[in-house]
Design a protein around this motif. Structure first.
Motif, PDB file in Angstrom:
ATOM      1  N   GLY A 485       0.805  -1.213   0.000  1.00 42.47           N
ATOM      2  CA  GLY A 485       0.000   0.000   0.000  1.00 42.47           C
ATOM      3  C   GLY A 485       0.836   1.260   0.000  1.00 42.47           C
ATOM      4  O   GLY A 485       0.394   2.306  -0.493  1.00 42.47           O
ATOM      5  N   ALA A 521      -2.296   3.027   4.145  1.00 44.68           N
ATOM      6  CA  ALA A 521      -3.342   3.849   3.535  1.00 44.68           C
ATOM      7  C   ALA A 521      -3.465   5.175   4.265  1.00 44.68           C
ATOM      8  O   ALA A 521      -3.614   6.234   3.640  1.00 44.68           O
ATOM      9  N   HIS A 583      -7.808   3.767  -2.061  1.00 44.28           N
ATOM     10  CA  HIS A 583      -6.797   2.750  -1.744  1.00 44.28           C
ATOM     11  C   HIS A 583      -7.206   1.407  -2.320  1.00 44.28           C
ATOM     12  O   HIS A 583      -8.366   0.997  -2.223  1.00 44.28           O
TER      13      HIS A 583
END
Length: 718
Positions: A485, A521, A583
């Protein structure tokens, strides 16, 4: 983590030899009969493979290789089978599969297990083919009985017909059992679906509502003793000595034994076991324990962030780009340990009779736990039966690569000696103080803007533990679960440098719902929002302008959520503000917009809009439920949750009075839009959680001028 490393990791953790999943054609009736339930099939029924059983009473039972703890695999897997069989939904039933790697391996892992939002993704074609094979055999049986070609048979709602005669699945089950199992049965085209893509009630809801559903705590065996374990107050400590005199004097306490996990108290009831445990006098050896506070750990992480790191991603020369930038923006984000805190804490039942063990537990990796029992008790694997029970939540907690609950219940049995039955019970205090947390984490970000507000360089350094450290494939390299991420973002930034610093702590880490994405995120989407704000750009349009050309699915969910929220560019609506986050996790794309007000120094989240692309939507009802649940879970964490180590390393939070869950009055209204997709299904259990934190933080900054740098909101007094 790749599929190969998952297989290596889980195999080594359990000490098992892992076999690959057998092809469908190997799962014929005889093998299925031996693997399902008590090893029998009702007279007149048939099981064309290890996943489907058709009974004379016309019920179709799907054998779920994935544990059900509220995320919906029972309903999803049954939908796939029912679709290809053309069954009626009312005849569908589900049972949990026993531990069997060969038959029930997760095709993403290589062993039997549930996690990583893979249940539907890895089962998509497998379960459809299982249903298609059953249908083909029923059709062949009908054609043979009626003396017609199979092409003349039509199936709908669990009934077969040739236009003049009809028969139910149950009526043809016995005859179908004699048909050949198709090797590669044809499955439907997407435009032929009648069940996939439609809302269906969850198959386990009624039993959970009327109390007939059986969880591990509902299991009782003759002569069973309840066991609780006295554990250290400091993580990583071990027993130096103990005095059980007072404990043994408690009525109902029948034994006290030292085990590797602490001191076990055996009793005739839970109440007696708890009283006995409270009466124990234990001296702990803390020489190998974590005795620092959370603040001290963060201070150490700050120093580590200045040292050597492992390269995670490189594009261009970020340091040079930032050095030449007109504006430099920096931020440091701190994320606490988090407990999973499922409403049903960990538990297990083990019965040992005549050299054979039977176990009942909510196991996410059942073959690993069964293997642990086998090893600790020195049994033959064939003499250990694992019953996978319904579980009251998990969020990753029951996915134990060390199989430590299997080890613990087996250690309890071994210490007691002889035959018997034992129920291990963890209390909420055990749950919250017993480690296996989301790792404590530091993100240090730096970026440069040119004179026109364009991002010219981006740096992110992450410091935390490796969840997969200590496994055979851990060679000191990058643990992608620590930075997932934060790398491979969908934004076209000209220069990127992401690094990871591995921290070693005595606190066992574990994947927590959405794993690394839960902190990456927040750090990346809050930091990006701040950059866009400094550049004077709209946070939605600014993200759209940055997206790579190939990020079409990211673009679709972001545009859709902006439409849902009526985004005009105005970030304030009276006394409320809007915040956005985008995300991708587990190959699912999610964008969220949160509407937030200031309720006395804490965010009050009124509404959340979410657009999600998870490929083909098998059951939209379950998808919406998982997104709503993921938003509530993530919101509670960013507002309230932290497992703090105080001076000396003692965990400060011990129950829900200090580790507070989101209350029903705090749950926002949630609107979910599922973006149409013809891609194969991807994960849905976790992707709803990562965007909610940054969406709320970005709205909060509009109201207050600041974004929280240390979570949760409540702890930092934001």
């Amino acid at each position: 983590m790749t599929a190969q490393t998952r297989r290596q990791f889980l195999a080594s953790a359990a000490g098992l030899v892992i076999g690959v999943a057998l092809p469908l054609r190997a799962r014929a009736q005889s093998g299925a009969a031996a693997a399902i339930g008590d090893g029998t099939i009702a007279e007149g029924g048939f099981a064309p493979n290890a996943f489907v059983r058709v009974a004379p009473d016309n019920t179709v039972t799907v054998i779920s290789k994935h544990i059900e703890f509220g995320q919906g695999p029972y309903t999803g897997l049954a939908t796939l089978v029912a679709e290809e069989m053309d069954a009626d939904w009312s005849q569908m039933r589900v049972e949990s599969a026993p531990a069997d790697n060969d038959l029930y391996a997760n095709l993403a892992f290589g062993i039997q297990g549930t996690g990583g939002s893979t249940a539907m993704a890895n089962s998509w074609m497998q379960m459809r083919q299982a249903g298609a094979a059953a249908r083909a055999m029923l059709v062949a049986a009908a054609a043979e009985r009626w003396g017609v070609d199979a092409s003349a048979i039509r199936v709908s709602g669990g009934t077969l017909t040739d236009g003049t005669r009809t028969a139910s699945f149950g009526e043809l089950a016995e005859a179908a059992a004699g048909q050949s199992v198709p090797v590669e049965p044809a499955v439907k085209n997407r435009d032929e679906f009648t069940l996939i893509g439609t809302d269906r009630p969850k198959l386990d809801s009624r039993a959970k509502s009327d109390g007939t559903a059986q969880f591990t705590m509902d299991v009782y065996r003759d002569g069973m003793e309840t066991v609780v374990v006295r554990r250290p107050g400091v993580i990583g400590a071990t027993v130096a000595s103990y005095d059980d005199t007072a404990a043994r004097a408690v009525p109902g306490v029948v034994a006290v034994h030292r085990i590797p996990q602490g001191v076990a108290v055996y009793a005739t009831s839970t109440a007696a076991a708890l009283k006995g445990r409270a009466a124990l006098e234990v001296t702990w050896d803390t020489s190998e324990a974590e005795t620092r506070s959370s603040d001290e750990i963060f201070a150490a992480f700050r120093e580590m962030a200045e040292g050597e790191a492992i390269e995670a991603e490189r594009t261009g020369d970020a340091a040079a780009a930032i050095a030449g930038a007109d504006t430099v923006h920096e931020a440091e984000f701190l994320f606490p340990f988090l407990a999973h805190a499922p409403l049903e804490p960990l538990d297990a039942v083990l019965e040992l009779r005549d050299g054979k063990a039977e176990v009942w537990m909510g196991a996410q990796f059942p073959t690993a736990d069964a293997g642990a029992v086998t090893q600790v008790l020195g049994l033959d694997p064939a003499d250990v039966t694992m019953n996978v029970m319904l579980a009251g939540g998990s969020f990753g907690r029951r996915a134990q690569p060390t199989a430590h609950i299997g080890v613990e219940i087996a250690s309890i049995a071994k210490a007691r000696g002889g035959d018997g039955a034992w129920k291990l019970v963890w209390t909420r205090e055990d749950d919250l103080t017993g480690a296996y947390y989301r790792p404590i984490t530091l993100h240090r970000l730096r970026a440069g803007l040119d004179s026109e507000g364009n991002i010219v360089g981006w740096e992110n350094r992450v410091v935390n533990q490796s969840i997969i450290a200590g496994t055979p494939f851990d060679q000191g390299g990058l643990d992608r679960t620590s930075v997932e991420g934060a790398i491979e973002m969908p934004y076209a930034l000209p220069a990127i440098a992401v690094d990871w610093v591995k921290a070693d702590l005595p606190v066992p880490p574990l994947w927590w719902r959405s794993v690394g994405h839960t902190h990456t995120a927040y750090a990346t989407e809050v930091f990006l929002d701040e950059l866009l704000e400094r550049a004077g750009r709209d946070p939605v349009q600014g993200r759209l302008d940055l997206l790579r050309p190939e990020a079409t699915r990211d673009r679709a969910v972001l545009e859709r959520v902006a439409e849902m929220a009526g985004w005009t560019g105005a970030r304030r609506r009276g006394d409320r503000a809007l915040g956005v986050a985008l995300h991708e996790s587990f190959q699912t794309y999610a964008a969220q917009i949160a509407e937030v007000s200031d309720a006395g120094g804490m965010p009050r989240v009124h509404r959340v809009w979410c657009a999600v692309d998870c490929g083909t939507a098998i059951n939209p009802n379950v998808i919406r439920a998982q997104i709503e649940g993921g938003i509530g879970y993530g919101l509670g964490a960013i507002l309230h949750n932290a497992l703090d180590l105080g001076p000396g390393g003692e965990v400060r939070q011990r129950n829900f009075d200090t580790y507070r869950m989101l209350r029903i009055t705090e749950m926002p209204a949630v609107e979910v839009a599922i973006v149409d997709s013809d891609a194969d299904p991807t994960g849905i259990g976790e992707p709803g959680t990562p965007p909610i934190g940054p969406a709320v933080a970005n709205a909060w900054r509009v109201l207050t001028g600041t974004s929280p740098r240390r979570l949760p909101f409540a702890q930092t007094g934001v």
